[in-house]
Design an enzyme around this catalytic site. Structure first.
Site, PDB file in Angstrom:
ATOM      1  CG  ASP A  10      -1.968  -1.139   1.114  1.00 24.69           C
ATOM      2  OD1 ASP A  10      -2.437  -1.404  -0.002  1.00 24.69           O
ATOM      3  OD2 ASP A  10      -2.296  -1.753   2.144  1.00 24.69           O
ATOM      4  CE  LYS A  32      -4.286  -5.856  -0.671  1.00 18.63           C
ATOM      5  NZ  LYS A  32      -4.884  -4.561  -1.047  1.00 18.63           N
ATOM      6  CG  ASP A  59      -7.308  -5.216  -3.818  1.00 18.46           C
ATOM      7  OD1 ASP A  59      -8.470  -5.438  -4.189  1.00 18.46           O
ATOM      8  OD2 ASP A  59      -7.022  -4.794  -2.676  1.00 18.46           O
ATOM      9  CE  LYS A  61     -11.444  -4.235  -2.417  1.00 17.89           C
ATOM     10  NZ  LYS A  61     -10.034  -3.803  -2.350  1.00 17.89           N
ATOM     11  CG  LEU A  62     -12.476  -4.386 -12.892  1.00 21.86           C
ATOM     12  CD1 LEU A  62     -11.150  -4.470 -12.156  1.00 21.86           C
ATOM     13  CD2 LEU A  62     -12.391  -5.071 -14.237  1.00 21.86           C
ATOM     14  CG  HIS A  63     -19.462  -3.172  -8.893  1.00 22.72           C
ATOM     15  ND1 HIS A  63     -19.877  -2.985  -7.600  1.00 22.72           N
ATOM     16  CD2 HIS A  63     -20.567  -3.543  -9.583  1.00 22.72           C
ATOM     17  CE1 HIS A  63     -21.178  -3.231  -7.503  1.00 22.72           C
ATOM     18  NE2 HIS A  63     -21.618  -3.566  -8.704  1.00 22.72           N
ATOM     19  CG  ASP A  64     -18.932  -0.544 -15.476  1.00 28.66           C
ATOM     20  OD1 ASP A  64     -20.093  -0.482 -15.972  1.00 28.66           O
ATOM     21  OD2 ASP A  64     -18.144   0.397 -15.513  1.00 28.66           O
ATOM     22  CB  ILE A  65     -22.682  -3.137 -17.661  1.00 30.58           C
ATOM     23  CG1 ILE A  65     -21.725  -2.471 -18.654  1.00 30.58           C
ATOM     24  CG2 ILE A  65     -23.665  -2.125 -17.070  1.00 30.58           C
ATOM     25  CD1 ILE A  65     -22.411  -1.959 -19.908  1.00 30.58           C
ATOM     26  CB  THR A  68     -17.880  -2.281 -18.940  1.00 25.69           C
ATOM     27  OG1 THR A  68     -18.803  -1.607 -19.792  1.00 25.69           O
ATOM     28  CG2 THR A  68     -16.747  -1.344 -18.575  1.00 25.69           C
ATOM     29  CB  THR A 119     -14.524  -5.396   6.489  1.00 26.52           C
ATOM     30  OG1 THR A 119     -13.460  -4.762   5.806  1.00 26.52           O
ATOM     31  CG2 THR A 119     -14.419  -6.884   6.367  1.00 26.52           C
ATOM     32  NE  ARG A 181      -2.481  -5.049  12.177  1.00 26.75           N
ATOM     33  CZ  ARG A 181      -2.770  -4.952  10.887  1.00 26.75           C
ATOM     34  NH1 ARG A 181      -2.567  -5.998  10.091  1.00 26.75           N
ATOM     35  NH2 ARG A 181      -3.266  -3.851  10.374  1.00 26.75           N
ATOM     36  CD  GLN A 190      -7.433  -4.569   9.104  1.00 19.07           C
ATOM     37  OE1 GLN A 190      -8.660  -4.702   9.205  1.00 19.07           O
ATOM     38  NE2 GLN A 190      -6.808  -4.640   7.934  1.00 19.07           N
ATOM     39  N   GLY A 210      -0.289  -6.295   5.486  1.00 16.97           N
ATOM     40  CA  GLY A 210       0.314  -5.018   5.095  1.00 16.97           C
ATOM     41  C   GLY A 210       1.292  -4.530   6.138  1.00 16.97           C
ATOM     42  NE  ARG A 211      -1.912  -0.761   8.284  1.00 15.90           N
ATOM     43  CZ  ARG A 211      -3.096  -0.360   8.719  1.00 15.90           C
ATOM     44  NH1 ARG A 211      -3.220   0.822   9.264  1.00 15.90           N
ATOM     45  NH2 ARG A 211      -4.146  -1.135   8.591  1.00 15.90           N
TER      46      ARG A 211
HETATM   47  O1  C5P Z   1      -1.853  -3.029   6.827  1.00 19.25           O
HETATM   48  P1  C5P Z   1      -2.893  -4.099   6.867  1.00 19.25           P
HETATM   49  O2  C5P Z   1      -2.317  -5.477   7.221  1.00 19.25           O
HETATM   50  O3  C5P Z   1      -4.085  -3.743   7.718  1.00 19.25           O
HETATM   51  O4  C5P Z   1      -3.375  -4.199   5.345  1.00 19.25           O
HETATM   52  C1  C5P Z   1      -4.414  -5.040   4.947  1.00 19.25           C
HETATM   53  C2  C5P Z   1      -4.653  -4.932   3.477  1.00 19.25           C
HETATM   54  O5  C5P Z   1      -5.815  -5.666   3.164  1.00 19.25           O
HETATM   55  C3  C5P Z   1      -4.886  -3.511   2.966  1.00 19.25           C
HETATM   56  O6  C5P Z   1      -4.407  -3.444   1.616  1.00 19.25           O
HETATM   57  C4  C5P Z   1      -6.397  -3.387   3.003  1.00 19.25           C
HETATM   58  O7  C5P Z   1      -6.893  -2.474   2.070  1.00 19.25           O
HETATM   59  C5  C5P Z   1      -6.822  -4.812   2.631  1.00 19.25           C
HETATM   60  N1  C5P Z   1      -8.161  -5.186   3.076  1.00 19.25           N
HETATM   61  C6  C5P Z   1      -8.555  -5.148   4.408  1.00 19.25           C
HETATM   62  N2  C5P Z   1      -9.822  -5.502   4.755  1.00 19.25           N
HETATM   63  C7  C5P Z   1     -10.686  -5.897   3.816  1.00 19.25           C
HETATM   64  C8  C5P Z   1     -10.323  -5.939   2.488  1.00 19.25           C
HETATM   65  C9  C5P Z   1      -9.032  -5.570   2.146  1.00 19.25           C
HETATM   66  O8  C5P Z   1      -7.745  -4.813   5.271  1.00 19.25           O
HETATM   67  N3  C5P Z   1     -11.884  -6.275   4.183  1.00 19.25           N
END
Ligand code: C5P
Length: 232
Positions: A10, A32, A59, A61-65, A68, A119, A181, A190, A210-211
């Protein structure tokens, strides 16, 4: 299904992303790439990361007709990513069109995963703003079943939902779970988290982290710890 740890890159720019990836010695994590980085740098960022030997979950996340989405997926199929996604809220016909569009002339295609209910959507928002009756977990299962029926490979879901998704859609239906985590780490923003080991026990196929890795003093060590705990 091969279990793996996916590192959420990210970052806002290619520069920051490569500074991060340069911290890895021999490991080549599955990464990702999300909307921020893709929109900032374009498809070239995908090619460059791929050239370095990483698998890629795009990532967007497509959403259209359906038409498309089908055409957009055909473009993405040429980027040689390993996994991509769409919103199950686009319906079964859209998801079927996405599978068609993503399938390359040789019959291969990246894994295609559906986002069920974000979420960030609460029970109240789902009922009062979106006008969807019933309980949120039931909508998640309904969307997951729609994704399976459309021929998709799996869903993004919380680790807490992985078990019930497998029960309804089959053990081979892939669950990709963020919200991971370390037991001794920061939870950050989160709300509901699991350790890599708990995610493994509950049956997640891929964890998105991620983090805990990107902000670690030694990202490679944090990644390797994640792999040890999740893959074993
Ligand atoms: O830094 P962290 O571990 O929280 O990153 C989680 C990754 O997962 C981020 O790219 C976040 O956008 C993604 N994500 C999420 N919860 C979701 C869907 C995607 O944390 N429900």
């Amino acid at each position: 299904m091969g279990k793996d740890v996916i590192v959420a890159c990210d970052f806002a720019s290619a520069k920051q992303t490569f500074e991060f990836l340069d911290k890895f010695g021999t490991a080549r994590p599955f990464v990702k790439i999300g909307m921020e980085l893709y929109y900032a740098e374009g498809p070239d960022i995908v090619r460059k990361i791929k050239e370095r030997g990483h698998k890629i979950f795009l990532d967007l996340k497509l959403h259209d007709i359906p038409n498309t989405v089908k055409k957009a997926m055909t473009v993405l199929s040429r980027l040689d990513v390993d996994m991509t996604n769409l919103h199950a809220g686009g319906g079964v016909e859209m998801m079927k069109a996405a599978v068609e569009g993503l399938t390359r002339p040789d019959g291969t295609r990246p894994l295609l995963i559906a986002v069920t209910m974000l979420t960030s959507i609460s029970q109240e928002v789902m009922a009062n703003e979106l006008g969807i009756a019933g309980q949120l977990p039931d909508t998640v299962i309904r969307y997951a079943k729609n994704a399976a029926a459309a021929g998709l490979d799996g869903v993004v879901c919380s680790p807490l939902e992985a078990k019930v998704v497998h029960e309804h859609c089959g053990a081979g239906f892939v669950t990709v779970t963020p919200g991971v985590r370390f037991a001794d780490g920061d939870v950050g923003d989160q709300k509901r988290v699991m350790t890599p080991e708990q995610a493994k026990l509950i049956g997640s196929d891929y964890i998105v982290v991620g983090r805990p890795i990107t902000a670690a003093p030694d990202p490679e060590a944090a990644y390797m710890r994640c792999v040890r705990e999740f893959v074993g």
